[in-house]
Design an enzyme around this catalytic site. Structure first.
Site, short mmCIF file in Angstrom:
data_model
loop_
_atom_site.label_atom_id
_atom_site.label_comp_id
_atom_site.label_asym_id
_atom_site.label_seq_id
_atom_site.Cartn_x
_atom_site.Cartn_y
_atom_site.Cartn_z
NE ARG A 169 -4.21 -1.61 0.40
CZ ARG A 169 -5.27 -1.74 1.18
NH1 ARG A 169 -5.54 -0.86 2.10
NH2 ARG A 169 -6.09 -2.75 1.00
NE ARG B 33 -7.10 4.95 2.65
CZ ARG B 33 -7.81 3.99 3.22
NH1 ARG B 33 -9.05 4.23 3.58
NH2 ARG B 33 -7.29 2.81 3.47
NE ARG C 298 -9.96 8.86 -2.05
CZ ARG C 298 -10.20 8.61 -0.77
NH1 ARG C 298 -10.06 7.38 -0.31
NH2 ARG C 298 -10.54 9.56 0.05
CG ASP D 175 -8.79 -3.50 -3.99
OD1 ASP D 175 -8.21 -2.89 -3.10
OD2 ASP D 175 -9.56 -4.47 -3.76
CE1 TYR E 1 -12.81 -7.91 1.86
CE2 TYR E 1 -11.19 -9.56 1.23
CZ TYR E 1 -11.56 -8.47 2.00
OH TYR E 1 -10.69 -7.96 2.93
O1 CP3 Z 1 -0.08 -1.83 -2.35
C1 CP3 Z 1 -0.37 -0.96 -3.17
O2 CP3 Z 1 0.01 0.23 -3.09
C2 CP3 Z 1 -1.16 -1.37 -4.40
C3 CP3 Z 1 -2.56 -1.22 -4.35
C4 CP3 Z 1 -3.41 -2.16 -3.51
C5 CP3 Z 1 -4.64 -1.74 -2.95
N1 CP3 Z 1 -5.25 -2.81 -2.38
C6 CP3 Z 1 -5.16 -0.36 -3.01
C7 CP3 Z 1 -6.21 0.05 -2.09
C8 CP3 Z 1 -3.28 -3.52 -3.21
C9 CP3 Z 1 -2.14 -4.48 -3.51
C10 CP3 Z 1 -4.46 -3.93 -2.50
C11 CP3 Z 1 -4.71 -5.30 -2.06
C12 CP3 Z 1 -5.90 -5.59 -1.26
N2 CP3 Z 1 -7.15 -5.04 -1.37
C13 CP3 Z 1 -5.97 -6.60 -0.28
C14 CP3 Z 1 -4.84 -7.51 0.11
C15 CP3 Z 1 -3.87 -6.87 1.02
C16 CP3 Z 1 -4.42 -6.55 2.39
O3 CP3 Z 1 -4.56 -5.33 2.66
O4 CP3 Z 1 -4.71 -7.47 3.15
C17 CP3 Z 1 -7.29 -6.60 0.24
C18 CP3 Z 1 -7.81 -7.51 1.32
C19 CP3 Z 1 -8.02 -5.62 -0.47
C20 CP3 Z 1 -9.46 -5.29 -0.34
C21 CP3 Z 1 -9.67 -3.91 0.11
N3 CP3 Z 1 -9.39 -2.79 -0.66
C22 CP3 Z 1 -10.18 -3.45 1.34
C23 CP3 Z 1 -10.60 -4.37 2.49
C24 CP3 Z 1 -10.21 -2.06 1.30
C25 CP3 Z 1 -10.78 -1.13 2.34
C26 CP3 Z 1 -9.86 -0.98 3.48
C27 CP3 Z 1 -9.08 0.28 3.34
O5 CP3 Z 1 -7.85 0.25 3.55
O6 CP3 Z 1 -9.71 1.32 3.05
C28 CP3 Z 1 -9.67 -1.66 0.05
C29 CP3 Z 1 -9.49 -0.28 -0.42
C30 CP3 Z 1 -8.15 0.11 -0.94
N4 CP3 Z 1 -7.35 -0.65 -1.77
C31 CP3 Z 1 -7.50 1.36 -0.74
C32 CP3 Z 1 -6.29 1.32 -1.45
C33 CP3 Z 1 -5.28 2.42 -1.60
C34 CP3 Z 1 -8.07 2.52 0.05
C35 CP3 Z 1 -9.03 3.18 -0.87
C36 CP3 Z 1 -9.16 4.66 -0.70
O7 CP3 Z 1 -8.32 5.41 -1.23
O8 CP3 Z 1 -10.13 5.05 -0.06
#
Ligand code: CP3
Length: 353
Positions: free
Chosen positions: A34, A38, A47, A84, A160
């Site tokens: 990540r 944010r 965003r 994602d 999910y």
């Molecule tokens: O790592 C990176 O920079 C690459 C981008 C990336 C995102 N999600 C962007 C993201 C990667 C590799 C993921 C993987 C992901 N997504 C996983 C596996 C890794 C982990 O965290 O366990 C999972 C379970 C998800 C599903 C997911 N996406 C959830 C549960 C959420 C909400 C939780 C949160 O952090 O807000 C997301 C949203 C998400 N994916 C964001 C980002 C940058 C936040 C979105 C925003 O900007 O509001």
């Protein structure tokens, strides 16, 4: 680099890839899960231009921009495609939404009968947008920075798709798997097949390495871990290795705990990303030297910073650095992280402070 490898003079030296050639480096490569997100003001800005998170993922110009932001700021050794793991269910035709402060919401799949609503043959329409992001990112990256493509592991993506959101114990999905293992197996098979095509396309578009995120691998007892975590990942790795033998694949079996070595040996991955809870001595004994180890700094310590951060970073490198190792967090960066702590971390890992 070992003496049998014969890189052509025009092959750029991507430090991130060296541990996969068996090299233990004085200063390990570093990237952070990540790393685009944010905690960076420039991310929030893009965003808001995109309107929402899914639009950001599906607008290659903007997805490429946010992928490159942390590279410009910190010079990480690898970029990770901004996307994602829930793009896959979206591409399969399931309704997926991301809601501020709430996380993802999907229209849950409650039984095998509902699987017929999925349309794997149409998934490429969405995947192609992501492949365009990959191409743009590669074109915008420094030559010596690697690009990591990724997807979710079938088990985690299924949690999910069945549960409809992030859940504490993945109970809905485990109940489905217990009640109807064959029907659940059909969902897993769909995910294996489509994820292979998705990752294959990312490699063709320019990804140098792949990571498979199994964030909920820790919720299964050992026999089911074999069936729903190891086996689907092994199938994906086997097929991807046939198509792209030189592209390293990392697995992230979060929470796998005592099963981490089984995961490493049986799936055929080239490296294991270790979560924060895994003790350093355990990683050293069970994984180091057998596979490339990646990890495992506590993301909360990166929020705190200071001397405690410095001490732990040094300890991780001292313990795991003598074998092929990539520095990373044990889970994703959290939004409260001060960007200057990330800058300090990179300097520390590179021996510059
Ligand atoms: O790592 C990176 O920079 C690459 C981008 C990336 C995102 N999600 C962007 C993201 C990667 C590799 C993921 C993987 C992901 N997504 C996983 C596996 C890794 C982990 O965290 O366990 C999972 C379970 C998800 C599903 C997911 N996406 C959830 C549960 C959420 C909400 C939780 C949160 O952090 O807000 C997301 C949203 C998400 N994916 C964001 C980002 C940058 C936040 C979105 C925003 O900007 O509001």
């Amino acid at each position: 680099m070992n003496s049998t490898a014969q890189p052509s003079p025009i092959t750029p030296d991507r430090r991130f890839l060296r541990p996969f050639k068996g090299e233990a480096m004085q200063t390990p490569p570093i990237w952070l899960m990540r790393q685009a997100g944010r905690y960076l003001p420039e991310y929030l800005e893009v965003r808001s231009q995109a309107g929402n998170f899914l639009n950001l993922c599906y607008t290659p110009r903007l997805a490429a921009e946010v992928t490159l932001q942390p590279i410009r700021r910190y010079g990480f050794d690898a970029a990770i495609l901004f996307s994602d793991i829930l793009i896959v269910p979206d591409a399969l035709g399931q309704t997926v939404g991301f809601f501020e402060g709430e996380g993802p919401r999907l229209d849950p799949i409650g039984s095998a009968a509902q699987l017929s609503a999925l349309e794997p043959s149409k998934a490429h329409l969405k995947y192609e947008i992501i492949f365009e992001s990959v191409e743009r990112i590669r074109a915008g990256l420094p030559d010596d920075t690697a690009l990591i493509g990724f997807c979710g592991a079938p088990w985690t993506v299924a949690t999910y798709m069945v549960g409809g959101s992030t859940s504490k114990d993945q109970a809905e999905t485990r109940l489905f798997a217990n009640r109807d293992p064959e029907g659940f197996g059909q969902l897993i098979d769909i995910l294996v097949e489509t994820s292979i095509e998705y990752l294959d396309g990312q490699v063709k578009a320019g990804a140098d390495a792949l990571q498979i995120f199994d964030s909920w691998a820790g919720s299964l007892p050992d026999d089911q871990f074999g069936r729903w975590v190891v086996e689907p990942t092994r199938k994906m790795v086997t097929e991807l290795k046939k198509r792209h033998p030189d592209v390293p694949i990392l697995g992230f079996p979060r929470g796998a705990d005592a099963l981490a070595q089984t995961f490493a040996l049986e799936t055929g991955v080239d490296g294991v990303s270790c979560d924060t809870a895994m003790p350093l001595e355990f990683i050293k004994e069970q994984l180091s030297g057998r596979t490339v180890v990646q990890g495992n700094l506590d993301p909360l310590l990166l929020v705190t910073g200071g001397a405690a951060l410095d001490r732990r970073v040094n300890k991780i490198i001292e313990t795991l650095g003598p074998n092929p190792f990539i520095f990373n967090l044990g889970h994703g960066i959290i939004p409260q992280t001060p960007p200057e702590n990330v800058a300090r971390l990179v300097k520390l890992v590179r021996g510059e402070v």
